[in-house]
Design an enzyme around this catalytic site. Sequence first.
Site, PDB file in Angstrom:
ATOM      1  N   ASP A   1      21.677  47.016  69.127  1.00 47.66           N
ATOM      2  CA  ASP A   1      22.881  47.060  68.319  1.00 47.66           C
ATOM      3  C   ASP A   1      23.504  48.464  68.184  1.00 47.66           C
ATOM      4  O   ASP A   1      22.760  49.619  68.894  1.00 47.66           O
ATOM      5  CB  ASP A   1      22.437  46.292  67.100  1.00 47.66           C
ATOM      6  CG  ASP A   1      21.233  47.121  66.322  1.00 47.66           C
ATOM      7  OD1 ASP A   1      20.975  48.064  66.738  1.00 47.66           O
ATOM      8  OD2 ASP A   1      20.779  46.684  64.955  1.00 47.66           O
TER       9      ASP A   1
ATOM     10  N   ASP B   1      26.305  47.072  62.917  1.00 46.64           N
ATOM     11  CA  ASP B   1      26.105  47.243  61.457  1.00 46.64           C
ATOM     12  C   ASP B   1      26.610  48.350  60.511  1.00 46.64           C
ATOM     13  O   ASP B   1      26.523  49.356  61.194  1.00 46.64           O
ATOM     14  CB  ASP B   1      24.402  47.176  61.292  1.00 46.64           C
ATOM     15  CG  ASP B   1      23.895  45.947  61.658  1.00 46.64           C
ATOM     16  OD1 ASP B   1      24.382  44.969  61.879  1.00 46.64           O
ATOM     17  OD2 ASP B   1      22.447  45.884  61.943  1.00 46.64           O
TER      18      ASP B   1
ATOM     19  N   ASP C   1      24.581  50.896  64.719  1.00 51.47           N
ATOM     20  CA  ASP C   1      24.483  51.082  63.430  1.00 51.47           C
ATOM     21  C   ASP C   1      25.186  52.391  63.028  1.00 51.47           C
ATOM     22  O   ASP C   1      25.110  53.482  63.638  1.00 51.47           O
ATOM     23  CB  ASP C   1      23.061  51.197  62.989  1.00 51.47           C
ATOM     24  CG  ASP C   1      22.067  50.081  63.305  1.00 51.47           C
ATOM     25  OD1 ASP C   1      22.750  49.055  63.482  1.00 51.47           O
ATOM     26  OD2 ASP C   1      20.884  50.139  63.751  1.00 51.47           O
TER      27      ASP C   1
END
Length: 516
Positions: A324, A415, A326
Site C-alpha cells: 500500500d 492511506d 501511506d
Amino acid sequence: MVPLKRRKVVSSETGSKAGDQIKFPQVVLFLLERKMGASRRGFLSELSRKKGFQVEEKFSETVTHVISENNSASEVRTWLDSQVKGQTPSAHLLDISWFTESMKAGLPVQILNRHRLQEQQTPEEEVVAFSVPSYACQRRTTLENHNTVLTDALSLLAENAELSDEEGRGVAFRRAAAVLKSLPEAVTSMTQLRGLPCLGDHTLRVIKDVLENGASSEVESTKQSERYKALKVLTGIFGVGVKTADRWIRERILDLQQLRDSGQTLNRAQQAGLDHYDDLNQPVSKAEADSISEIVERVVVSVLPGAQMNLIGGFRRGKQTGHDVDFLITHPEEGREEGLMPKVVSSLEAQGFLLYQKTTRNSYLESKEGPGRPSSNMDRFERCFSIFKLLKKVKHGEMLTEEEQRKGWRAVRVDLVVSPMSQFAFALLGWTGSKVTFKNPPLCFSSSLKKLKLLLLFLKLFERELRRWAGHERSMSLSSHALFDSQQGRYLRATSEEEIFSHLGLEFIPPSERNA
C-alpha cells in the site's frame, strides 16, 4: 507370583501395549522420531515390542535407553533438556546400530563405545557467534537480510498464529524473525544462536529443522493446511478480517469464486475489495507510489497552501515495493490542518481517483490520553483509507485497443493521515514502521473499532518495541501522538524523531535501518 516373562502390561498411552510380553524389565526404550520419521519409528517400536522390549511413546524419567538415528549426542541432549526441565536425564544415548544388533540377537546387547552417540564436531574457531540487543529499537536492521529462509519460515508461522487469533505466539515469532534479520551473516550452526534474545524453544526447533533439512516440516504442513490457504485468500479481500473469513470457512466458502456464488451480503469495503482483488494483491512499485504522491500532493497544496506531505511506511525505509501507499499530512501552523481531509477526499473523488474511501475523524484528546490512561495500540488521527485509481502512463503516440483502454489503470491501496504539527514527529515515527504486515493484509477498516485495534496490534514491530522500551525501561508512555514521562508527570515535547529517541535514551536509528 506370575513368572516375569508371562506377565502382561496394562494398556496406557505410553509404554508397551496390552498383550506384549516384557522380557527385559530393566530396559526401557525410547525411539527419537527426529530424523527417523514417524512411520519408521512406529515400525521399529512395534518390532521391539514383539521381541519383548518395553517401549515408551513419550520420553520420561523411566526411559533407560534413548535410540537415535543420524543425530549427535549434543543434539539429542538439547532435545531431552527441553522435555525434562531442570533435570539431567541419565538414559544411555545410543545409535540405531545398538538397537539393530539387539533386535537381531533377540536381547539387549552389551553397550560398546561404538554404540554411543558422538559429540558433534564443530571447530569453535569456525563458528561465528552473534550478539544483539534485546529490543528491536536498539538494533540497526537494513533491508539486506542474510537469513531469508529462516525469517520467511518464522514469518509464515507468525502469520498463521495471527490468522488463528493467537496474538502472543504471533508476536513471539515476529520478534525472533526480527533478531535474525539484524544478524550480519547467515546462520549456519545452532551454536551461533547461543545467548541471543527472543529465540524460544519452538523457534529454535524450527530453525534447527531448516538448517538440517532445508525446510521446516511445520511450515510445510501449515502451507498445505486447507484452513490456512482459505484464510490467506479471504483475508486478502480489502475489508475482510479474520473473524469474517473464519465464519465463511465454517460455511465452506474457501475461495473467491465460492464467495461470489454464495450470495453473501458484502459491505461496501468488502465489495470493492472483491472487485479489485487482483490489483490490491499485487505489489506496488516505488515508481507507482511516486506517481500517486504527485497527484495527492498537488491536491493537498491546492486545498491548503503551505501544507506538507510525507511518503511514509516501507517506502520511507527504502523499500522498492510495498502493498500500500501511506501519506502523512500536516501544516506548520497548528490548527490549519483541521478540515483538510474532507476537502482533499472531495477533490480526489471529483477527479475520479477514488474507487472507494472511508474517512475517520481525529478523536485524540491529550488530556484524556495521557497520564490518566495507558497508551492505546492504535492512533486516533483523522484518516482516509482508500482504493486509488492509478492511471497507467501511455507513451507518446501509442494507440490502445478497447481492451487495453479498459486495463489502462490499476487499483492501489492508499492511506492518508492528517496530524497536527505538535504531534507530527510522533506520527512520523509511528507510521514509518517497520510494519509486520500480512502478504495479503486483512483489512477491517469498515469493521468495528475493536476489530481495527486487534489488527493494528500486529502492524508495527519497531514501534511496538519502542513502546515496550519506553514502558519497561524508562517509565514512559509512547504513542503516535505523544510521549508522557510518568516519573516527571508531564509530556515531553519533540519536533523531530531524533528528539524522541533522545528522550527515550536511545541512539537514533534512521528509517533505512528500522526494517525489523
